[in-house]
Design a protein around this motif. Structure first.
Motif, PDB file in Angstrom:
ATOM      1  N   ARG A  29      -1.896 -11.042 -13.957  1.00 19.86           N
ATOM      2  CA  ARG A  29      -2.212  -9.621 -14.105  1.00 19.86           C
ATOM      3  C   ARG A  29      -0.966  -8.764 -13.973  1.00 19.86           C
ATOM      4  NH1 ARG A  29      -6.362 -10.659  -9.715  1.00 19.86           N
ATOM      5  NH2 ARG A  29      -8.067 -11.543 -10.879  1.00 19.86           N
ATOM      6  N   VAL A  30      -1.074  -7.554 -14.487  1.00 12.72           N
ATOM      7  CA  VAL A  30      -0.023  -6.563 -14.273  1.00 12.72           C
ATOM      8  C   VAL A  30      -0.151  -6.075 -12.834  1.00 12.72           C
ATOM      9  CG1 VAL A  30       0.770  -4.245 -14.887  1.00 12.72           C
ATOM     10  CG2 VAL A  30       0.051  -5.830 -16.671  1.00 12.72           C
ATOM     11  N   GLY A  31       0.977  -5.950 -12.150  1.00 10.43           N
ATOM     12  CA  GLY A  31       0.971  -5.464 -10.781  1.00 10.43           C
ATOM     13  C   GLY A  31       1.598  -4.086 -10.694  1.00 10.43           C
ATOM     14  N   LEU A  32       1.164  -3.319  -9.725  1.00 11.22           N
ATOM     15  CA  LEU A  32       1.693  -1.975  -9.543  1.00 11.22           C
ATOM     16  C   LEU A  32       1.809  -1.695  -8.051  1.00 11.22           C
ATOM     17  CD1 LEU A  32       1.259   1.068 -11.531  1.00 11.22           C
ATOM     18  CD2 LEU A  32       0.465   1.294  -9.205  1.00 11.22           C
ATOM     19  N   THR A  33       2.941  -1.170  -7.636  1.00 12.53           N
ATOM     20  CA  THR A  33       3.166  -0.808  -6.249  1.00 12.53           C
ATOM     21  C   THR A  33       3.657   0.626  -6.191  1.00 12.53           C
ATOM     22  OG1 THR A  33       3.804  -3.070  -5.738  1.00 12.53           O
ATOM     23  CG2 THR A  33       4.422  -1.403  -4.149  1.00 12.53           C
ATOM     24  N   VAL A  34       3.098   1.412  -5.263  1.00 18.52           N
ATOM     25  CA  VAL A  34       3.532   2.791  -5.054  1.00 18.52           C
ATOM     26  C   VAL A  34       4.072   2.893  -3.633  1.00 18.52           C
ATOM     27  CG1 VAL A  34       2.838   5.207  -4.954  1.00 18.52           C
ATOM     28  CG2 VAL A  34       1.787   3.686  -6.638  1.00 18.52           C
ATOM     29  N   HIS A  35       5.315   3.310  -3.514  1.00 16.72           N
ATOM     30  CA  HIS A  35       5.936   3.569  -2.216  1.00 16.72           C
ATOM     31  C   HIS A  35       5.982   5.087  -2.078  1.00 16.72           C
ATOM     32  CE1 HIS A  35       7.246  -0.625  -1.992  1.00 16.72           C
ATOM     33  NE2 HIS A  35       7.559  -0.497  -3.274  1.00 16.72           N
ATOM     34  N   ASP A  36       5.022   5.653  -1.338  1.00 19.26           N
ATOM     35  CA  ASP A  36       4.881   7.105  -1.205  1.00 19.26           C
ATOM     36  C   ASP A  36       5.557   7.562   0.088  1.00 19.26           C
ATOM     37  OD1 ASP A  36       4.116   9.747  -1.087  1.00 19.26           O
ATOM     38  OD2 ASP A  36       2.015   9.364  -1.574  1.00 19.26           O
ATOM     39  N   PHE A  37       6.802   8.017  -0.014  1.00 20.95           N
ATOM     40  CA  PHE A  37       7.582   8.396   1.160  1.00 20.95           C
ATOM     41  C   PHE A  37       7.184   9.747   1.730  1.00 20.95           C
ATOM     42  CE2 PHE A  37      10.383   5.619  -1.395  1.00 20.95           C
ATOM     43  CZ  PHE A  37      10.375   4.535  -0.541  1.00 20.95           C
ATOM     44  N   SER A  38       6.360  10.503   1.017  1.00 24.13           N
ATOM     45  CA  SER A  38       5.920  11.795   1.537  1.00 24.13           C
ATOM     46  C   SER A  38       4.970  11.620   2.716  1.00 24.13           C
ATOM     47  CB  SER A  38       5.236  12.617   0.441  1.00 24.13           C
ATOM     48  OG  SER A  38       3.989  12.048   0.092  1.00 24.13           O
ATOM     49  N   LEU A  39       4.523  10.412   2.945  1.00 27.80           N
ATOM     50  CA  LEU A  39       3.564  10.146   4.015  1.00 27.80           C
ATOM     51  C   LEU A  39       4.214   9.729   5.330  1.00 27.80           C
ATOM     52  CD1 LEU A  39       0.913   8.204   1.935  1.00 27.80           C
ATOM     53  CD2 LEU A  39       0.841  10.575   2.676  1.00 27.80           C
ATOM     54  N   SER A  41       5.468  11.233   7.803  1.00 20.69           N
ATOM     55  CA  SER A  41       5.046  11.962   9.016  1.00 20.69           C
ATOM     56  C   SER A  41       3.563  12.330   8.969  1.00 20.69           C
ATOM     57  CB  SER A  41       5.891  13.229   9.173  1.00 20.69           C
ATOM     58  OG  SER A  41       5.710  14.069   8.046  1.00 20.69           O
ATOM     59  N   ALA A  42       2.807  11.721   8.085  1.00 21.18           N
ATOM     60  CA  ALA A  42       1.385  12.038   7.940  1.00 21.18           C
ATOM     61  C   ALA A  42       0.542  11.302   8.981  1.00 21.18           C
ATOM     62  CB  ALA A  42       0.910  11.668   6.545  1.00 21.18           C
ATOM     63  N   SER A  43      -0.623  11.867   9.247  1.00 21.99           N
ATOM     64  CA  SER A  43      -1.564  11.226  10.165  1.00 21.99           C
ATOM     65  C   SER A  43      -2.206  10.030   9.468  1.00 21.99           C
ATOM     66  CB  SER A  43      -2.654  12.217  10.568  1.00 21.99           C
ATOM     67  OG  SER A  43      -3.508  12.482   9.463  1.00 21.99           O
ATOM     68  N   PRO A  44      -2.805   9.139  10.233  1.00 22.13           N
ATOM     69  CA  PRO A  44      -3.488   7.993   9.614  1.00 22.13           C
ATOM     70  C   PRO A  44      -4.573   8.422   8.613  1.00 22.13           C
ATOM     71  CG  PRO A  44      -3.213   7.604  11.956  1.00 22.13           C
ATOM     72  CD  PRO A  44      -2.786   9.021  11.700  1.00 22.13           C
ATOM     73  N   GLU A  45      -5.262   9.504   8.904  1.00 27.71           N
ATOM     74  CA  GLU A  45      -6.298   9.996   7.996  1.00 27.71           C
ATOM     75  C   GLU A  45      -5.690  10.479   6.686  1.00 27.71           C
ATOM     76  OE1 GLU A  45      -5.978  11.133  11.208  1.00 27.71           O
ATOM     77  OE2 GLU A  45      -7.613   9.943  12.062  1.00 27.71           O
ATOM     78  N   GLU A  46      -4.571  11.199   6.772  1.00 31.14           N
ATOM     79  CA  GLU A  46      -3.888  11.671   5.571  1.00 31.14           C
ATOM     80  C   GLU A  46      -3.372  10.494   4.737  1.00 31.14           C
ATOM     81  OE1 GLU A  46      -1.760  15.864   6.522  1.00 31.14           O
ATOM     82  OE2 GLU A  46      -1.200  14.190   7.843  1.00 31.14           O
ATOM     83  N   ARG A  47      -2.843   9.494   5.413  1.00 31.95           N
ATOM     84  CA  ARG A  47      -2.355   8.304   4.708  1.00 31.95           C
ATOM     85  C   ARG A  47      -3.488   7.605   3.961  1.00 31.95           C
ATOM     86  NH1 ARG A  47       2.569   5.490   6.919  1.00 31.95           N
ATOM     87  NH2 ARG A  47       3.604   7.077   8.157  1.00 31.95           N
ATOM     88  N   ALA A  48      -4.631   7.462   4.619  1.00 33.58           N
ATOM     89  CA  ALA A  48      -5.775   6.799   3.993  1.00 33.58           C
ATOM     90  C   ALA A  48      -6.268   7.594   2.786  1.00 33.58           C
ATOM     91  CB  ALA A  48      -6.904   6.613   5.008  1.00 33.58           C
ATOM     92  N   ALA A  49      -6.337   8.911   2.920  1.00 35.42           N
ATOM     93  CA  ALA A  49      -6.796   9.755   1.817  1.00 35.42           C
ATOM     94  C   ALA A  49      -5.832   9.673   0.636  1.00 35.42           C
ATOM     95  CB  ALA A  49      -6.955  11.198   2.282  1.00 35.42           C
TER      96      ALA A  49
END
Length: 67
Positions: A29-39, A41-49
């Motif tokens: 399969r094609v794979g995709l990874t997102v490294h979101d550095f804006s998170l 300092s985010a809370s666990p809830e923000e990260r999950a959302a």
């Protein structure tokens, strides 16, 4: 775009790196990874959302490309 070859695409934004792995060339399969550095300092809830938003957006994008 910060890197590209026949089996890999690397994209960079102000706060993220997106990596698309074309493993389909090897029968997988094609794979995709997102490294979101804006998170960083985010809370666990923000990260999950945000993870859910990213998953939904990229799932739709890949579905359109490989329709």
């Amino acid at each position: 775009m910060d890197f590209r070859n026949e089996n890999f695409l690397g994209l960079r934004t102000a706060d993220a790196m997106v990596r698309v792995f074309g493993r389909n060339a090897f029968g997988d399969r094609v794979g995709l990874t997102v490294h979101d550095f804006s998170l960083d300092s985010a809370s666990p809830e923000e990260r999950a959302a945000r993870a859910e938003e990213n998953t939904s957006a990229f799932t739709e994008w890949l579905a359109q490309i490989y329709a």
